[in-house]
Design an enzyme around this catalytic site. Structure first.
Site, mmCIF file in Angstrom:
data_model
loop_
_atom_site.group_PDB
_atom_site.id
_atom_site.type_symbol
_atom_site.label_atom_id
_atom_site.label_comp_id
_atom_site.label_asym_id
_atom_site.label_seq_id
_atom_site.Cartn_x
_atom_site.Cartn_y
_atom_site.Cartn_z
ATOM 1 N N LYS A 104 0.840 -1.208 0.000
ATOM 2 C CA LYS A 104 0.000 0.000 0.000
ATOM 3 C C LYS A 104 0.868 1.249 0.000
ATOM 4 C CE LYS A 104 -3.785 -2.470 2.202
ATOM 5 N NZ LYS A 104 -4.449 -2.887 3.435
ATOM 6 N N GLN B 193 -4.206 -1.872 9.804
ATOM 7 C CA GLN B 193 -4.148 -3.150 9.094
ATOM 8 C C GLN B 193 -4.678 -4.289 9.974
ATOM 9 O OE1 GLN B 193 -3.118 -3.608 5.794
ATOM 10 N NE2 GLN B 193 -3.809 -5.723 6.053
ATOM 11 N N ASP C 101 -10.802 2.797 4.740
ATOM 12 C CA ASP C 101 -11.075 1.367 4.559
ATOM 13 C C ASP C 101 -12.584 1.127 4.494
ATOM 14 O OD1 ASP C 101 -9.096 -0.497 4.129
ATOM 15 O OD2 ASP C 101 -8.541 -0.690 6.240
#
Ligand code: NAP
Length: 301
Positions: free
Chosen positions: A61, A105, A128
Site C-alpha cells: 500500500k 491493518q 477502509d
C-alpha cells in the site's frame, strides 16, 4: 510449470491490468491537484505486530501511494502494544490535519478489540470504509467510503461492462469487510446493482444448489478451492476474493497463493473469472487509493 490462466486470457477479469489504468488516472488527478495548489493526498497506515502477510500488504500500500504521488506514513507498533497505546495513536491520526485518511491493518493481535478500534477511527478519515457510519451510509445509498474490496469488485464489474441488473447473484461468506457489504452493494438500486442476491455462510444448507443458480458468483470464504466446476452453471461471472497461503516447497517463497475457486475446473464454464493472484487483490488497493483521493478532495464529507 504452465500458468493456470493460460488459454483463458479472454475470460480473465484482470485486476492487475485494470488497477494499472486506474492508478494512472489517479496520478493524473493528483498532478492536477498539485498544479492547482491543493494538498498532496496523504494516507497513513498503522501496522501492529510482525505478521508476514500483513507486512507485505502494508508495504504494498505504501509503495502504491508513492506510485500515484500520494504522501504516506507508516506507523509501526509492536505485537505487545496495548489497546490504549493503539487508541492513542488513532487519536493522534484523527487530529492530524495533514493526514486525509488512515487504516489500521487487520488482523490485530488477539488482546485488541477490533470493533473498538474500528469505531475509534474518525469516520471522515475511514478510507477502509469499515466504520459503522460508513457502512450505514452505504446501506442507505448515501455518499460514504465504500469498503475497499467490495468497492474494487464494483469497479471491476463496471469497467468490464458486466450487466448486473436483474441477475441472480450469490455471495459466499458474510464477513463485515467483504461478503456482507458486497451483498448490499449488489442489491442496491444503482448502476452496478439491482441483482437478486443470496448471501451464504457456514449455516447455509445445500450451498451447491444456491451456487448453481448464480449468474454472478462472489466467493469470500478463505477456503482454498472450495468451488468446483460441477457447482457452477455455464456462463457464470466468477469473482474469487479468497487468498490463502499454502505451503509449497518448490517455490522460493515456500508458499503459493490459492483462491476459493478451483480455477482449472471453473474457468472453462465461466464467461468471466478473476485469477488469484492478480484479480481482486490489486483492485482492493486501488480502491483504498480512490477513497483517499476522495478524502483529500472532500468529496464524501
Ligand atoms: P472471514 O471473516 O473469515 O469470513 C469467512 C466467511 O466464510 C464467514 O462468513 C463464514 O461463515 C463463511 N464460511 C466459512 N466456512 C464455510 C463453509 N464451509 N460454507 C459456507 N460458508 C463458510 O473472511 P473474509 O475476511 O471475508 O475473507 C475471506 C477470504 O478473502 C480470505 O481468504 C481472505 O484472505 C480473502 N480476502 C481477500 C482480499 C483481497 O483483497 N483479495 C480482501 C479481504 C479478504 P460464518 O459467518 O457462518 O462463520
Amino acid at each position: 510449470m504452465a500458468k493456470k490462466t493460460a488459454g483463458f486470457e479472454e475470460k480473465l477479469l484482470s485486476g492487475r491490468a485494470l488497477s494499472k489504468v486506474m492508478k494512472s488516472e489517479i496520478k493524473q488527478q493528483v498532478d492536477s491537484m498539485i498544479e492547482a495548489g491543493k494538498d498532496r493526498p496523504h494516507l497513513a497506515a498503522v501496522l501492529v505486530g510482525d505478521d508476514g502477510a500483513s507486512e507485505t500488504y502494508v508495504n504494498h500500500k505504501v509503495k502504491m501511494c508513492a506510485e500515484v504521488g500520494f504522501e504516506s506514513t507508516l506507523v509501526r507498533l509492536p505485537e505487545t502494544c496495548s489497546e490504549e497505546e493503539l487508541m492513542e495513536r488513532i487519536g493522534e491520526l484523527n487530529a492530524d490535519q495533514t493526514v486525509h485518511g488512515f487504516i489500521v491493518q487487520l488482523p490485530l493481535p488477539k488482546h485488541i478489540d477490533v470493533e473498538k478500534v474500528t469505531q475509534a477511527i474518525d469516520y471522515k478519515k475511514d478510507v477502509d470504509g469499515f466504520h459503522p457510519v460508513n457502512i450505514g451510509r452505504m446501506t442507505q445509498g448515501m455518499p460514504a467510503y465504500l469498503p475497499a474490496t467490495p468497492y474494487g469488485i464494483v469497479q471491476m464489474l463496471e469497467r468490464h461492462g458486466v450487466e448486473t441488473s436483474g441477475k441472480e447473484c450469490v455471495v459466499l461468506g458474510r464477513s463485515n469487510i467483504v461478503g456482507t457489504p458486497m451483498s448490499i452493494l449488489l442489491s442496491r438500486s444503482s448502476k452496478v446493482g439491482n441483482c437478486t442476491v443470496t448471501l451464504c455462510h457456514s449455516r447455509t444448507q445445500n450451498i451447491e444448489q444456491h451456487v448453481r443458480r448464480a449468474d454472478i458468483l462472489v466467493v469470500a470464504l478463505g477456503l482454498p478451492e472450495f468451488v468446483s466446476g460441477d457447482m457452477v452453471k455455464e456462463g457464470v461471472v466468477v469473482i474469487d476474493v479468497g487468498i490463502t497461503r499454502v505451503k509449497d516447497a518448490s517455490r522460493k517463497s515456500g508458499y503459493r497463493l490459492l483462491g476459493d475457486v478451483k480455477f482449472e475446473e471453473v474457468a472453462p464454464k465461466a464467461s468471466l473469472i478473476t485469477p488469484v493472484p492478480g484479480g481482486v487483490g490489486p483492485m482492493t488497493v486501488v480502491s483504498l487509493l480512490m477513497n483517499t483521493l476522495k478524502a483529500a478532495n472532500g468529496e464524501v464529507y
